[in-house]
Write a protein that holds these residues in place. Structure first.
Motif, PDB file in Angstrom:
ATOM      1  N   ALA A  77       0.817  -1.212   0.000  1.00  0.00           N
ATOM      2  CA  ALA A  77       0.000   0.000   0.000  1.00  0.00           C
ATOM      3  C   ALA A  77       0.853   1.265   0.000  1.00  0.00           C
ATOM      4  CB  ALA A  77      -0.931   0.006   1.210  1.00  0.00           C
ATOM      5  N   PHE A  78       2.158   1.119   0.198  1.00  0.00           N
ATOM      6  CA  PHE A  78       3.044   2.287   0.256  1.00  0.00           C
ATOM      7  C   PHE A  78       3.462   2.746  -1.138  1.00  0.00           C
ATOM      8  CE2 PHE A  78       5.498  -1.612   0.622  1.00  0.00           C
ATOM      9  CZ  PHE A  78       6.393  -1.472  -0.420  1.00  0.00           C
ATOM     10  N   ARG A  79       3.034   1.997  -2.170  1.00  0.00           N
ATOM     11  CA  ARG A  79       3.504   2.332  -3.515  1.00  0.00           C
ATOM     12  C   ARG A  79       2.810   3.580  -4.047  1.00  0.00           C
ATOM     13  NH1 ARG A  79       2.213  -3.275  -6.283  1.00  0.00           N
ATOM     14  NH2 ARG A  79       0.395  -2.932  -4.967  1.00  0.00           N
ATOM     15  N   LYS A  80       3.306   4.086  -5.151  1.00  0.00           N
ATOM     16  CA  LYS A  80       2.711   5.241  -5.803  1.00  0.00           C
ATOM     17  C   LYS A  80       1.209   5.022  -5.940  1.00  0.00           C
ATOM     18  CE  LYS A  80       3.338   7.741 -10.154  1.00  0.00           C
ATOM     19  NZ  LYS A  80       4.064   7.631 -11.424  1.00  0.00           N
ATOM     20  N   PRO A  81       0.373   5.975  -5.623  1.00  0.00           N
ATOM     21  CA  PRO A  81       0.628   7.376  -5.277  1.00  0.00           C
ATOM     22  C   PRO A  81       0.612   7.653  -3.775  1.00  0.00           C
ATOM     23  CG  PRO A  81      -1.686   7.088  -5.701  1.00  0.00           C
ATOM     24  CD  PRO A  81      -1.065   5.718  -5.745  1.00  0.00           C
ATOM     25  N   ARG A  82       0.916   6.677  -2.923  1.00  0.00           N
ATOM     26  CA  ARG A  82       0.701   6.877  -1.481  1.00  0.00           C
ATOM     27  C   ARG A  82       2.003   6.910  -0.689  1.00  0.00           C
ATOM     28  NH1 ARG A  82      -3.317   4.062  -3.608  1.00  0.00           N
ATOM     29  NH2 ARG A  82      -5.397   4.989  -3.419  1.00  0.00           N
ATOM     30  N   GLU A  83       3.111   7.246  -1.334  1.00  0.00           N
ATOM     31  CA  GLU A  83       4.387   7.264  -0.604  1.00  0.00           C
ATOM     32  C   GLU A  83       4.384   8.303   0.517  1.00  0.00           C
ATOM     33  OE1 GLU A  83       4.036   7.685  -3.908  1.00  0.00           O
ATOM     34  OE2 GLU A  83       5.743   6.904  -5.043  1.00  0.00           O
ATOM     35  N   LEU A  84       3.795   9.477   0.260  1.00  0.00           N
ATOM     36  CA  LEU A  84       3.828  10.534   1.289  1.00  0.00           C
ATOM     37  C   LEU A  84       3.045  10.104   2.527  1.00  0.00           C
ATOM     38  CD1 LEU A  84       3.366  13.821  -0.773  1.00  0.00           C
ATOM     39  CD2 LEU A  84       5.459  12.836   0.163  1.00  0.00           C
ATOM     40  N   THR A  85       1.884   9.494   2.303  1.00  0.00           N
ATOM     41  CA  THR A  85       1.086   8.986   3.422  1.00  0.00           C
ATOM     42  C   THR A  85       1.936   8.030   4.253  1.00  0.00           C
ATOM     43  OG1 THR A  85      -0.620   8.893   1.726  1.00  0.00           O
ATOM     44  CG2 THR A  85      -1.213   8.104   3.922  1.00  0.00           C
ATOM     45  N   TYR A  86       2.687   7.183   3.549  1.00  0.00           N
ATOM     46  CA  TYR A  86       3.518   6.182   4.214  1.00  0.00           C
ATOM     47  C   TYR A  86       4.667   6.833   4.997  1.00  0.00           C
ATOM     48  CZ  TYR A  86       7.011   2.466   4.551  1.00  0.00           C
ATOM     49  OH  TYR A  86       7.969   1.600   5.000  1.00  0.00           O
ATOM     50  N   TYR A  87       5.366   7.790   4.382  1.00  0.00           N
ATOM     51  CA  TYR A  87       6.480   8.437   5.097  1.00  0.00           C
ATOM     52  C   TYR A  87       5.976   9.113   6.370  1.00  0.00           C
ATOM     53  CZ  TYR A  87       9.149   7.895   0.757  1.00  0.00           C
ATOM     54  OH  TYR A  87       9.777   7.377  -0.331  1.00  0.00           O
ATOM     55  N   ILE A  88       4.819   9.760   6.267  1.00  0.00           N
ATOM     56  CA  ILE A  88       4.265  10.440   7.447  1.00  0.00           C
ATOM     57  C   ILE A  88       3.910   9.405   8.515  1.00  0.00           C
ATOM     58  CG2 ILE A  88       2.275  11.757   8.262  1.00  0.00           C
ATOM     59  CD1 ILE A  88       2.395  13.267   5.596  1.00  0.00           C
ATOM     60  N   GLY A  89       3.371   8.265   8.082  1.00  0.00           N
ATOM     61  CA  GLY A  89       3.036   7.208   9.040  1.00  0.00           C
ATOM     62  C   GLY A  89       4.271   6.707   9.772  1.00  0.00           C
ATOM     63  N   VAL A  90       5.359   6.446   9.028  1.00  0.00           N
ATOM     64  CA  VAL A  90       6.588   5.967   9.664  1.00  0.00           C
ATOM     65  C   VAL A  90       7.121   7.018  10.639  1.00  0.00           C
ATOM     66  CG1 VAL A  90       8.978   5.280   9.244  1.00  0.00           C
ATOM     67  CG2 VAL A  90       7.177   4.454   7.741  1.00  0.00           C
ATOM     68  N   THR A  91       7.033   8.291  10.225  1.00  0.00           N
ATOM     69  CA  THR A  91       7.487   9.372  11.111  1.00  0.00           C
ATOM     70  C   THR A  91       6.656   9.388  12.393  1.00  0.00           C
ATOM     71  OG1 THR A  91       8.010  10.613   9.125  1.00  0.00           O
ATOM     72  CG2 THR A  91       7.994  11.842  11.189  1.00  0.00           C
ATOM     73  N   MET A  92       5.340   9.193  12.240  1.00  0.00           N
ATOM     74  CA  MET A  92       4.476   9.168  13.430  1.00  0.00           C
ATOM     75  C   MET A  92       4.878   8.057  14.381  1.00  0.00           C
ATOM     76  SD  MET A  92       0.515  10.000  12.912  1.00  0.00           S
ATOM     77  CE  MET A  92       0.282   9.403  11.257  1.00  0.00           C
ATOM     78  N   LEU A  97      13.331   1.153  -2.500  1.00  0.00           N
ATOM     79  CA  LEU A  97      13.881  -0.189  -2.695  1.00  0.00           C
ATOM     80  C   LEU A  97      12.961  -1.002  -3.608  1.00  0.00           C
ATOM     81  CD1 LEU A  97      16.340  -1.717  -1.463  1.00  0.00           C
ATOM     82  CD2 LEU A  97      14.723  -2.789   0.091  1.00  0.00           C
ATOM     83  N   GLU A  98      11.668  -0.887  -3.346  1.00  0.00           N
ATOM     84  CA  GLU A  98      10.682  -1.610  -4.143  1.00  0.00           C
ATOM     85  C   GLU A  98      10.761  -1.192  -5.611  1.00  0.00           C
ATOM     86  OE1 GLU A  98       7.796  -3.510  -2.924  1.00  0.00           O
ATOM     87  OE2 GLU A  98       6.554  -3.451  -4.727  1.00  0.00           O
ATOM     88  N   ARG A  99      10.868   0.140  -5.823  1.00  0.00           N
ATOM     89  CA  ARG A  99      10.950   0.636  -7.202  1.00  0.00           C
ATOM     90  C   ARG A  99      12.188   0.101  -7.900  1.00  0.00           C
ATOM     91  NH1 ARG A  99       9.251   5.569  -5.356  1.00  0.00           N
ATOM     92  NH2 ARG A  99      11.361   6.395  -5.296  1.00  0.00           N
ATOM     93  N   VAL A 100      13.326   0.106  -7.182  1.00  0.00           N
ATOM     94  CA  VAL A 100      14.576  -0.334  -7.788  1.00  0.00           C
ATOM     95  C   VAL A 100      14.533  -1.836  -8.066  1.00  0.00           C
ATOM     96  CG1 VAL A 100      17.025  -0.669  -7.345  1.00  0.00           C
ATOM     97  CG2 VAL A 100      15.950   1.514  -6.798  1.00  0.00           C
ATOM     98  N   LEU A 101      14.037  -2.611  -7.115  1.00  0.00           N
ATOM     99  CA  LEU A 101      14.067  -4.069  -7.256  1.00  0.00           C
ATOM    100  C   LEU A 101      13.092  -4.560  -8.314  1.00  0.00           C
ATOM    101  CD1 LEU A 101      14.460  -5.448  -3.617  1.00  0.00           C
ATOM    102  CD2 LEU A 101      16.165  -5.270  -5.422  1.00  0.00           C
ATOM    103  N   THR A 102      11.929  -3.912  -8.414  1.00  0.00           N
ATOM    104  CA  THR A 102      10.908  -4.425  -9.334  1.00  0.00           C
ATOM    105  C   THR A 102      10.810  -3.611 -10.609  1.00  0.00           C
ATOM    106  OG1 THR A 102       9.196  -3.051  -8.366  1.00  0.00           O
ATOM    107  CG2 THR A 102       9.505  -5.225  -7.394  1.00  0.00           C
ATOM    108  N   GLY A 103      11.380  -2.390 -10.594  1.00  0.00           N
ATOM    109  CA  GLY A 103      11.231  -1.521 -11.758  1.00  0.00           C
ATOM    110  C   GLY A 103       9.798  -1.047 -11.929  1.00  0.00           C
TER     111      GLY A 103
END
Lengths: 457, 286
Positions: A136-151, A357-363
């Motif tokens: 669920a962290f993939r595009k377009p929800r990366e920002l939501t994910y970064y904020i969640g990890v920060t929280m 990492l996901e983007r790099v590994l899977t393209g």
């Protein structure tokens, strides 16, 4: 024709809607909000549970602030708890003893606050697992994910501060460890900690008000702000969903609307979370601080265990073999840095870099609204399992002393086993997870065929 | 469902009643039970409403547009125009950056008042040559009272005990067991040794004395910190024999005065407390 509320509607409702819209212009927004669709899956409730635990934390926390005293001024105890009579302690600790023994319902609120903190972090961690393993962290929800990890990171600090404020023996030991980890930061650690604590440990009288304002104001506001952006981003991009064949696609979302379908459910969940937390707070004792006694720098107790969410850090500190990195007489890296600072940095670094990492590994740079099942992305699942096994093993190492006491396996031999396991375990976990994913994938056509062969289920 | 709502109300009232009662046994438990049940019954009622009275059918709706190309173009253009007008005046840009930077610096400067940044205080301890050792109740520590196999926490007479440099551990070893490095020769007083009680790893107080109960496996007595189990050998100058500590415990030289009371014969051989970048640069202040 001028737009008008339907004639058949309840006049009170019609009036209220018209009143609000004419004065705020929000009818279009409310219309959208009421029709916002919630895709339905049990795992989507974990984030909600965290949100409701946070509400309970704020409510109980506000109550506690009316009684807590943020001072380390030394007093002599003469309160109702006889075993501590005539002991020297800080006003902070005495005020928490009073909350627990003198304030009616004080112990209930304090214990509920503590339980809520434990449940809050547990819910966030489970929510994180759900987000990770479904992609669920993939595009377009990366920002939501970064904020969640920060929280999550802010929440760990916030919980640690709350635990430390009490100034009982265990919390003081925890604070000493946190201070030492700060001290271990190369080049600047000692200066920064002296600055924060207003002098070397245990710091000056300025320290407690600082920790207090951080715990009850700065960090909660920060969490609330991050939470707001987090939820706004979720709503703006709409929720992800599993492909369950009821019309779900990358273009169309399937779910229950806010009103009326989702509202009673969400309210029910909120009240359930609050209810369970108050039951826990009333019936199951947590952190009986009167048993620990007041903290003094020269005192400590055996078998000390922190709250569960810090267990991985104590494990990291304990596992490290004993050495400081020294150049001449200059201490470059004191030991506490490895387990207390570098280790959580690696874990959180991994979390922050996961989308990349996901983007790099899977393209895979595509736009995703439909979630993976863990088996659909075996490599991601394997990496996630390896990380979890790693952290869980370090966590388990933190309880080796309890295992020693309970089962008689000597502490030293356990630590050596863990020192090996933390390298072997994640690899084994990854391989097993990968194999299971592949097996599940391979089994699917068989399952489907069997289903098709059996008429009328 | 009405039943559930009724039960919720009853539980809420029970909470008020229990609160209003004078101190009764298990008041916290009853309060938690009443409030928890009131919330859970109401939750159950809402969930029943959701399942029975409210239509719960799923709707299908397109996801919001992935992007808004026209708005993007207009926003880009507007932002660009604003930046452009400043860009053309190189000096103005420089001035803006300068003012912004200086103002930021000015804004964070008051944070320096938080505390000192100089680390000289880390080397301070209240120990001085001749200072007497006292126990937790401020009673003088006599050499004759130190039993082998026992563990004593001591402080400098009349000093602030909460300072990390204050508390020491005192134990008595057989003189034959003692194997101090040459730099620490003479730090013991007839087999009585004293070390800083603060673990050099993470600042907890060392509170365990592992006395050998089975010599072949545990040949030596050892001082253990309960936080992360750093283990120090009191016979060899506090060297680390297990656990994460990276530095020996600082040793306090002792002597016995004419009255049999333990006194410091100087300050520790190294800086006290958890390790930081300067901990090995010099010893404690004299």
């Amino acid at each position: 024709m001028v737009g008008c509320a339907p004639a058949g509607a309840e006049p009170v409702i019609r009036g209220a809607v018209r009143y609000l819209d004419r004065r705020s212009g929000t009818a279009p927004f409310v219309r959208k909000a009421l029709r916002y669709l919630f895709p339905d899956h049990w795992s989507f409730l974990l984030g909600e549970v965290a949100l409701y635990a946070f509400i309970v934390l704020v409510a109980t926390g506000v109550y506690l602030t009316f009684f807590f005293v943020d001072s380390t001024h030394e007093v002599v105890y003469h309160g109702p708890y006889a075993p501590l009579h005539d002991q020297h302690m800080s006003e902070a600790y005495r005020s928490v003893l009073d909350i627990s023994t003198r304030v009616k319902a004080g112990l209930l609120i304090r214990q509920t606050h503590h339980w809520a903190a434990n449940v809050f972090i547990a819910a966030i961690v489970l929510h994180l697992f759900r987000i990770f393993f479904t992609g669920a962290f993939r595009k377009p929800r990366e920002l939501t994910y970064y904020i969640g990890v920060t929280m999550l990171m802010v929440t760990l600090l916030e919980a640690y501060l709350g635990y430390s404020l009490v100034d009982d023996l265990l919390s003081g030991m925890g604070l000493a460890i946190g201070y030492s980890v700060g001290l271990s930061i190369p080049f600047v650690g000692a200066n920064v900690m002296e600055w924060l604590f207003h002098g070397p440990f245990p710091g000056s009288a300025a320290l407690w008000p600082r920790m207090y304002i951080a715990h009850v104001f700065l960090f909660p506001i920060l969490i609330a702000a991050l939470l707001t952006v987090h939820l706004a981003l979720v709503a703006l991009k709409h929720h992800t969903q599993f492909q369950e064949g009821r019309g779900q696609s990358e273009r169309a979302v399937v779910g229950v609307p806010t009103w009326p379908g989702q509202t009673p459910r969400s309210l029910g969940l909120m009240l359930s979370v609050a209810g369970v937390l108050f039951l826990l707070g009333g019936l199951i004792q947590i952190n009986p601080i009167w048993l620990w006694g007041p903290y003094h720098t020269y005192a400590s107790t055996n078998g000390a265990q922190p709250d569960w969410y810090l267990g991985w850090l104590i494990g990291g500190l304990r596992l490290m073999p004993g050495f400081d990195v020294v150049i001449g007489k200059y201490t470059l890296i004191p030991n506490a840095f490895w387990g207390g600072a570098l280790y959580p940095l690696i874990v959180f670094g991994f979390l922050y870099f996961a989308p990349w990492l996901e983007r790099v590994l899977t393209g895979d740079r595509a736009y995703h609204n439909v979630l993976d099942r863990p088996r659909d992305a075996p490599r991601r699942t394997a990496i996630g399992v390896a990380m979890i096994v790693w952290v869980v093993l370090v966590f388990a190492a933190g309880s080796a002393d309890r295992v020693d006491v309970l089962f008689g396996i000597t502490y030293v031999s356990q630590i050596w086993v863990y020192r090996v396991l933390v390298f072997v375990g994640p690899a084994v976990g990854a391989v097993i997870a990968y194999r299971i994913c592949k097996e599940l994938q391979a089994g699917e056509p068989v399952e489907a065929a069997r289903h098709a062969a059996m008429p009328a289920d | 469902m009405l039943g559930l709502l009724g039960l919720s109300s009853l539980s809420a009232i029970a909470f008020i009643v229990v609160y209003a009662l004078d101190r009764i046994p298990a008041q916290t438990q009853l309060l938690g039970l009443a409030l928890g049940l009131a919330l859970l019954f109401l939750a159950a009622a809402l969930i029943v409403v959701g399942k029975t009275l409210v239509p719960e059918e799923e709707l299908v709706e397109p996801y919001p547009p992935r992007e808004h190309p026209i708005d993007q173009r207009i926003v880009t253009q507007l932002a660009d125009e604003g930046v452009d007008s400043v860009d053309r005046r190189g000096l103005l840009k420089l001035g803006l950056l300068g003012a912004g930077g200086a103002l930021t610096l000015a804004a964070i400067t008051p944070a320096l008042s938080f505390g000192p940044l100089r680390t000289k205080y880390f080397y301070g301890t209240p120990w001085r040559k001749g200072r007497r050792l006292v126990d937790e109740n401020e009673r003088l520590l006599r050499a004759a009272a130190i039993e082998p196999g026992e563990f004593y926490t001591a402080f400098p007479e009349g000093a602030d005990r909460e300072e990390l440099g204050s508390p020491v551990i005192v134990v008595r070893l057989q003189r034959a067991e003692l194997d101090l490095p040459s730099a620490l020769r003479g730090y013991d007083a007839h087999g009585i040794v004293a070390y800083s009680a603060i673990c050099t790893h993470a600042g907890c107080a060392i509170s365990m004395y592992r006395v050998p109960t089975f010599r072949p496996i545990e040949p030596r007595p050892a001082l253990v910190c309960p936080c992360h189990y750093s283990t120090f050998d009191p016979a060899t100058g506090g060297t680390v024999i297990f656990g994460p500590a990276g530095r020996a415990l600082p040793m306090l030289p002792l002597r016995i005065d004419g009255n049999g009371v333990l006194r410091a014969a100087g300050n520790f051989d190294g800086a006290v407390g958890p390790s930081w970048w300067g901990v090995r640069l010099r010893g404690p202040n004299p």
